[in-house]
Design a protein around this motif. Sequence first.
Motif, PDB file in Angstrom:
ATOM      1  N   UNK A 225      13.094  -7.662  -9.690  1.00  0.00           N
ATOM      2  CA  UNK A 225      11.955  -8.140  -8.815  1.00  0.00           C
ATOM      3  C   UNK A 225      10.956  -6.475  -9.131  1.00  0.00           C
ATOM      4  N   UNK A 226       9.807  -7.052  -9.381  1.00  0.00           N
ATOM      5  CA  UNK A 226       8.474  -6.181  -9.754  1.00  0.00           C
ATOM      6  C   UNK A 226       7.806  -6.120  -8.733  1.00  0.00           C
ATOM      7  N   UNK A 227       6.195  -5.515  -9.143  1.00  0.00           N
ATOM      8  CA  UNK A 227       4.713  -5.346  -8.109  1.00  0.00           C
ATOM      9  C   UNK A 227       4.454  -6.386  -7.837  1.00  0.00           C
ATOM     10  N   UNK A 228       4.763  -7.844  -9.362  1.00  0.00           N
ATOM     11  CA  UNK A 228       4.436  -8.865  -9.141  1.00  0.00           C
ATOM     12  C   UNK A 228       3.184  -9.182  -9.020  1.00  0.00           C
ATOM     13  N   UNK A 229       2.204  -7.985  -9.610  1.00  0.00           N
ATOM     14  CA  UNK A 229       0.349  -8.012 -10.130  1.00  0.00           C
ATOM     15  C   UNK A 229       0.461  -9.720 -11.017  1.00  0.00           C
ATOM     16  N   UNK A 230       1.178 -10.136 -11.534  1.00  0.00           N
ATOM     17  CA  UNK A 230       0.763 -10.994 -12.789  1.00  0.00           C
ATOM     18  C   UNK A 230       0.846 -12.158 -11.791  1.00  0.00           C
ATOM     19  N   UNK A 231       0.909 -12.231 -10.159  1.00  0.00           N
ATOM     20  CA  UNK A 231       0.880 -13.784  -9.191  1.00  0.00           C
ATOM     21  C   UNK A 231      -0.431 -13.220  -8.504  1.00  0.00           C
ATOM     22  N   UNK A 232      -1.729 -12.122  -8.938  1.00  0.00           N
ATOM     23  CA  UNK A 232      -2.622 -12.392  -7.560  1.00  0.00           C
ATOM     24  C   UNK A 232      -4.021 -13.180  -7.680  1.00  0.00           C
ATOM     25  N   UNK A 233      -3.314 -14.390  -8.582  1.00  0.00           N
ATOM     26  CA  UNK A 233      -4.660 -15.537  -8.484  1.00  0.00           C
ATOM     27  C   UNK A 233      -3.774 -15.874  -7.546  1.00  0.00           C
ATOM     28  N   UNK A 234      -1.862 -16.539  -7.754  1.00  0.00           N
ATOM     29  CA  UNK A 234      -1.250 -17.527  -6.983  1.00  0.00           C
ATOM     30  C   UNK A 234      -0.863 -17.401  -6.031  1.00  0.00           C
ATOM     31  N   UNK A 235      -1.414 -16.048  -5.285  1.00  0.00           N
ATOM     32  CA  UNK A 235      -0.875 -15.158  -3.980  1.00  0.00           C
ATOM     33  C   UNK A 235      -1.900 -14.246  -3.508  1.00  0.00           C
ATOM     34  N   UNK A 236      -2.416 -14.613  -3.329  1.00  0.00           N
ATOM     35  CA  UNK A 236      -3.912 -13.467  -3.027  1.00  0.00           C
ATOM     36  C   UNK A 236      -3.689 -12.871  -2.398  1.00  0.00           C
ATOM     37  N   UNK A 237      -2.892 -13.033  -1.137  1.00  0.00           N
ATOM     38  CA  UNK A 237      -2.137 -11.829  -0.278  1.00  0.00           C
ATOM     39  C   UNK A 237      -1.866 -10.682  -0.450  1.00  0.00           C
ATOM     40  N   UNK A 238      -1.028 -10.783  -2.085  1.00  0.00           N
ATOM     41  CA  UNK A 238      -0.921  -9.443  -2.112  1.00  0.00           C
ATOM     42  C   UNK A 238      -1.354  -8.712  -2.953  1.00  0.00           C
ATOM     43  N   UNK A 239      -2.326  -8.925  -3.227  1.00  0.00           N
ATOM     44  CA  UNK A 239      -3.506  -7.860  -3.099  1.00  0.00           C
ATOM     45  C   UNK A 239      -3.423  -6.720  -2.241  1.00  0.00           C
ATOM     46  N   UNK A 240      -3.218  -6.944  -1.467  1.00  0.00           N
ATOM     47  CA  UNK A 240      -3.875  -5.763   0.459  1.00  0.00           C
ATOM     48  C   UNK A 240      -2.280  -5.850   0.395  1.00  0.00           C
ATOM     49  N   UNK A 241      -1.450  -6.017  -0.353  1.00  0.00           N
ATOM     50  CA  UNK A 241      -0.345  -5.418   0.211  1.00  0.00           C
ATOM     51  C   UNK A 241       0.774  -4.168  -0.438  1.00  0.00           C
ATOM     52  N   UNK A 242      -0.269  -4.815  -1.605  1.00  0.00           N
ATOM     53  CA  UNK A 242       0.084  -3.429  -3.072  1.00  0.00           C
ATOM     54  C   UNK A 242      -0.298  -2.092  -2.193  1.00  0.00           C
ATOM     55  N   UNK A 243       0.844  -1.386  -3.198  1.00  0.00           N
ATOM     56  CA  UNK A 243       0.793   0.113  -3.264  1.00  0.00           C
ATOM     57  C   UNK A 243       1.629   0.520  -4.731  1.00  0.00           C
ATOM     58  N   UNK A 244       0.358   1.423  -5.072  1.00  0.00           N
ATOM     59  CA  UNK A 244       1.196   1.847  -6.216  1.00  0.00           C
ATOM     60  C   UNK A 244       2.280   2.707  -6.309  1.00  0.00           C
ATOM     61  N   UNK A 245       1.594   3.300  -5.315  1.00  0.00           N
ATOM     62  CA  UNK A 245       3.096   4.198  -5.338  1.00  0.00           C
ATOM     63  C   UNK A 245       4.816   3.420  -5.328  1.00  0.00           C
ATOM     64  N   UNK A 246       5.006   2.863  -5.089  1.00  0.00           N
ATOM     65  CA  UNK A 246       5.881   1.622  -4.969  1.00  0.00           C
ATOM     66  C   UNK A 246       6.313   0.771  -6.282  1.00  0.00           C
TER      67      UNK A 246
END
Length: 457
Positions: A336-357
């Motif tokens: 399990x990870x921050x999934x930053x590599x999937x931002x193009x495939x799952x654009x909604x993840x950018x709005x849920x990202x929290x660096x503190x996590x």
Amino acid sequence: MKPSHRQQSSSTTFASARDVAVRVLLRVETQEAYSNIVLDAEMSRQLMDERDKRLCTRIVYGTLAMQRPIDAQLALLIEADPATRLDPMMRASLRSALYQLRYLDKTPAHAVVDEVVELVKRERGARPAGYANAILRKAVRRAGVLEGERAAASEAEAFGMRYSLPDELAQRAIEVLGAERAARWGEAINLPAPLYLRLRVQDEELRAAGELRLHDSALRLERFEGRAKRALQEGEAVVQDLGSQLAVRFAGGLEGLRVWDVCAGQGVKSLHLADRMGGSGELWLSDLHESKLRRARSLLQRCGVTAQSVAFDAAKGPLPAELESERFEVVFVDAPCSALGLLRRHPELRWRHRSAQIPTLAKLQGEILARASALVAAGGLLLYAVCTDSPEECVQQVEAFLAAHSEFALESRQQVLAALGEQSEDAAYVDERGCLRTFIDRDDCDAFFAARLRRRV
């Protein structure tokens, strides 16, 4: 030919691409659902041709990706913050309309306005529909008005507005990548994600259906139809991004080995591992969620593959009795990870990202690695993979593991290339440390990191 009303399922209805797109956007925002899952589910319930499905998909992913400039434009039009002035249904409707008006040049403005206004009327009534109509006609009249009527307060804000990112993620990109590389990355994550199939059979007609990549196994498609569609239905191919394929290929040859996929998820990589085992050896799957394991087993069974499986928490608690005495020659940890590599495939993840996590995720990854490493046989391989490019979850995670586990060593680039085959095209993705790296902006695929950790004999 469309089916007659008698042939239609009671759960199947007619809906336009724009209506379905709004429905998907609403669920993504209000239920924190994943866009691809909701999109597939909603489209499967509608009688839509391929053209409408492509339009619906474009609207959903495009609206999610470009949400920040769209909201800035919407704020100018309504003279208020969309997050507080508009309810979720109205917000999803107007966002989707503004995306089409601004980014889809070939879409007639009147068609967009009329359909979205009619949808709001059905869902909210005449008065909200009148409001939506006024806003959208104002948007058409002011087509040249974009988001930047005020100067950005910081470099991160300017970057975030330009590439449609929250300030926090924009700042992180600038700090980690540097301004020049961050700009290339920002452009890349807003392009449509490519469609890759992994071929499970060698077939000339199938290979001719797309752009051939990577030893005849990865096929990049412009459209999913014809022979490629039949191959998926018949189990001759699976949808799997190039980065994901490379992460599994990084394990090298698996014929006759005992392999454990620790975080199997939906089973896409599990099936790839099984295929590389060539019908020999023994495959085990585990995951925290039994529901995911059921889907993984179903996928494998449809493709004629059997595997042992057990649901348990790989980070905490005792090992299940089934695994306690087992030892594996290859242990694959797709953590399990921050999934930053999937931002193009799952654009909604950018709005849920929290660096503190990220530190919390890194701690979880370390715990899973430590538990999984105990079941690696002497001389065996522990393969760690994540679909992100954050240093804390990639190189720093490997360094932390090795510092605490002297019985393992990171394989060098030379050792990795020997395992993959000296002439392997995979070598292009192996860095100087011997780690697998793929990047959205460089490789036109999801960003992945993987490391081969060998237990000393």
